[in-house]
Design an enzyme around this catalytic site. Structure first.
Site, mmCIF file in Angstrom:
data_model
loop_
_atom_site.group_PDB
_atom_site.id
_atom_site.type_symbol
_atom_site.label_atom_id
_atom_site.label_comp_id
_atom_site.label_asym_id
_atom_site.label_seq_id
_atom_site.Cartn_x
_atom_site.Cartn_y
_atom_site.Cartn_z
ATOM 1 N N ASP A 152 4.311 0.458 11.864
ATOM 2 C CA ASP A 152 3.122 -0.066 11.411
ATOM 3 C C ASP A 152 2.811 -1.754 11.983
ATOM 4 O O ASP A 152 1.910 -2.315 11.778
ATOM 5 C CB ASP A 152 2.897 0.101 10.050
ATOM 6 C CG ASP A 152 2.843 1.286 9.451
ATOM 7 O OD1 ASP A 152 3.032 1.607 8.092
ATOM 8 O OD2 ASP A 152 2.508 2.153 10.214
ATOM 9 N N CYS A 190 -5.829 11.259 11.760
ATOM 10 C CA CYS A 190 -6.138 10.078 11.750
ATOM 11 C C CYS A 190 -6.030 9.486 13.300
ATOM 12 O O CYS A 190 -5.732 10.327 14.134
ATOM 13 C CB CYS A 190 -5.164 9.193 10.955
ATOM 14 S SG CYS A 190 -3.550 8.950 11.698
ATOM 15 N N ARG A 250 -8.449 -0.491 4.460
ATOM 16 C CA ARG A 250 -7.697 0.498 3.982
ATOM 17 C C ARG A 250 -6.309 -0.050 3.460
ATOM 18 O O ARG A 250 -5.652 0.590 2.299
ATOM 19 C CB ARG A 250 -7.572 1.595 4.976
ATOM 20 C CG ARG A 250 -8.823 2.506 5.360
ATOM 21 C CD ARG A 250 -8.331 3.706 6.081
ATOM 22 N NE ARG A 250 -7.346 4.283 5.454
ATOM 23 C CZ ARG A 250 -6.472 5.092 5.944
ATOM 24 N NH1 ARG A 250 -6.865 5.531 7.474
ATOM 25 N NH2 ARG A 250 -5.514 5.596 5.521
ATOM 26 N N ARG A 294 -1.104 14.469 13.018
ATOM 27 C CA ARG A 294 -0.101 14.268 11.635
ATOM 28 C C ARG A 294 0.395 15.574 11.029
ATOM 29 O O ARG A 294 -0.295 16.009 9.877
ATOM 30 C CB ARG A 294 -0.835 13.370 10.826
ATOM 31 C CG ARG A 294 -1.491 11.985 11.331
ATOM 32 C CD ARG A 294 -0.217 11.058 11.554
ATOM 33 N NE ARG A 294 0.135 10.411 10.568
ATOM 34 C CZ ARG A 294 -0.330 9.353 9.924
ATOM 35 N NH1 ARG A 294 -1.397 9.003 10.305
ATOM 36 N NH2 ARG A 294 0.513 8.925 8.918
ATOM 37 N N LYS A 315 0.876 -1.098 0.012
ATOM 38 C CA LYS A 315 -0.067 0.074 0.002
ATOM 39 C C LYS A 315 0.946 1.218 0.088
ATOM 40 O O LYS A 315 0.637 2.152 -0.820
ATOM 41 C CB LYS A 315 -0.871 0.092 1.328
ATOM 42 C CG LYS A 315 -1.550 1.254 1.641
ATOM 43 C CD LYS A 315 -2.483 1.142 2.740
ATOM 44 C CE LYS A 315 -1.796 1.648 3.707
ATOM 45 N NZ LYS A 315 -1.471 2.997 4.471
ATOM 46 N N ASN A 316 1.860 1.404 1.021
ATOM 47 C CA ASN A 316 2.693 2.482 1.139
ATOM 48 C C ASN A 316 3.807 2.719 0.174
ATOM 49 O O ASN A 316 4.486 3.648 -0.028
ATOM 50 C CB ASN A 316 3.305 2.469 2.413
ATOM 51 C CG ASN A 316 2.307 2.646 3.468
ATOM 52 O OD1 ASN A 316 1.146 2.790 3.193
ATOM 53 N ND2 ASN A 316 2.770 2.205 4.689
#
Ligand code: EPZ
Length: 425
Positions: free
Chosen positions: A306, A116, A398, A121, A22-23
């Site tokens: 993460d 978030c 997500r 952030r 994803k990242n």
């Protein structure tokens, strides 16, 4: 809204082909905006975040299509340089469009990105770097009004923190800027290297990605290219933990073991054994895990933040005491209160969480409130005795492609059901 119904206690074993990262996919999709032509991005994971990013590209005037995980972006004729609030606020990483919009269109109007659950952030590092490259940025009423009338210029930028997103925004702005940009104290994550590989394929001149100092020599134009996204190292860790907490074994394909370098030793300490063969990783877990020791999250190549929540779930039933120190985000323990409902023994003091392993967890009704914490709840439910219900599946969507499908493939009893529907097997 939907929830997961899980009946724990099954040993998870088998083989998995890992999803694309994803990242890595998110900044590469944004980078396609820089290309005066067609880009092909293979192994793009099917997630709500990648879907939203494609919506932003379409809003900006790109033609975007997706088939079997391959996304094609034609950015020959962008028609807008602003991203509306509802699209910007839909996810935090939408700020990654600032650099490419300024580079391509010479201006950009974006609202502040979505917040978030991990704490504030800020984007100060992004903005100060782009200002050093000649961008005029006004922050008014929750909107960023940005202009670079004479185009962006290369600059020597020192990041006070190796921010992943700020490093990516600088790379995207610098690729087509006039002159040379040097980034000192750049983020070293593998996803940065993957982005740099895509940019290089498009004709950019990038050197040093993956190290602390990156140099970009701007070029007048970028052309289309085809690129396969790297394997998702956090999803890999999540599936490895799913198998480990159930005393199982797993063969994972499509992963770069080097990208797991800080995580595998922690799993070995808890009793798991690994065999690595190219981009294939085999893991065997013990019947009962041992404590993980102290896990400190750090910028890459340190232990990734993460993976903190999934590994904290792993510590819950390990014998002994494990300690976590979350050094990256201010409040990344929101999953702990839900894990206590399943019988976990965790004490949080600021950035430190102390986990005392228990022989067994009990299924419960719990709520996910963010992506990786939600994954941790799934992992705990797989290890628990009895049934669990996990609401907030939209947060998990997500970052994990077809999580219930892959876990079912490994033998898990998991179903995705509407929130108001009773479920039993
Ligand atoms: C990226 O977020 C990832 N997201 C995050 O993954 C990941 O946790 C994070 O990097 C750290 O590895 C994507 O790549 C889409 P940062 P990013 O800028 O870029 C502070 C997931 O679960 N900071 O490296 O936002 C910030 O507050 C997500 O997949 C500033 O102070 O992370 C944080 O404390 C969650 N000012 C720290 O740096 C800034 O301008 C790390 O942030 C920018 C960041």
């Amino acid at each position: 809204m939907e929830r997961y119904w899980i009946r724990g206690g099954e040993r998870l074993q088998g083989e998995l082909q890992l999803q694309g990262a994803k990242n890595s996919a998110l900044p590469i999709l944004a980078a396609a905006l820089l290309v005066r032509g067609v880009s092909e991005i293979r192994r793009c994971p099917r997630l709500s975040d990648t879907k939203r990013t494609m919506e932003i590209l379409k809003h900006l005037g790109c033609h975007v299509s997706e088939e079997e995980g391959t996304v094609t972006v034609d950015a020959s004729q962008p028609v807008r340089c602003e991203v509306p609030e509802e699209l910007m606020r839909s996810m935090r990483s939408s700020i990654i469009f600032l650099g490419p919009l300024l580079a391509r269109c010479g201006q950009a109007r974006l609202s502040y990105p979505g917040g978030c659950e991990l704490g504030p952030r800020p984007i100060d590092l992004h903005l100060s770097a782009l200002r050093q490259m000649g961008a005029q940025i006004e922050e008014t009423g929750g909107y960023l009004q940005c202009r670079a009338p004479g185009g962006l210029s290369g600059a020597d930028i020192v990041l006070s923190f190796p921010s992943v997103g700020a490093t990516e925004n600088i790379l995207l702005a610098a690729a087509a800027a006039q002159g040379v940009t040097r980034v000192t104290n750049a983020a070293r994550e593998p996803e940065i290297v993957d982005l740099a590989q895509f940019l290089t394929r498009c004709g950019a001149r990038v050197s040093g990605a993956g190290e602390g100092e990156i140099t970009v020599e701007g070029v007048p134009e970028l052309h289309g290219a085809s690129h396969e996204v790297m394997g998702d190292r956090i999803a890999a860790a999540t599936y490895l933990v799913a198998s480990a907490v159930t005393g199982g074994r797993l063969k994972l394909s499509g992963v770069r073991p080097g990208s797991l370098a800080a995580m595998l030793p922690v799993m070995e300490k808890s009793g798991c054994s690994f065999q690595v063969r190219g981009e294939e990783l085999r893991m065997e877990a013990p019947r009962r895990l041992s404590a993980l020791g102290t896990v400190r999250t750090m910028p890459y190549p340190g232990f990734p933040t993460d993976a903190q929540a999934p590994f904290l779930a792993m510590a819950l039933t390990a014998s002994g005491t494990s300690v976590f120190v979350e050094n990256i985000f201010e409040s990344r323990y929101k999953h702990v209160s839900e894990l206590l409902r399943m019988g976990g023994r965790v004490e949080v003091q600021g950035r430190v969480a102390v986990v005392e392993g228990v022989p067994r967890l009990c299924g419960a009704g719990v709520a996910a409130t963010e992506l990786r914490g939600g994954a941790a709840l799934v992992l705990a439910a797989l290890a628990a005795e009895g049934e669990s219900s996990i609401s907030g599946v939209q947060f998990i969507d997500r970052g994990y492609e077809n999580l219930e499908g892959f876990l079912t493939q490994l033998g898990a009893r998991i179903k995705r059901v509407p929130c108001d529907e009773k479920s039993q097997e």
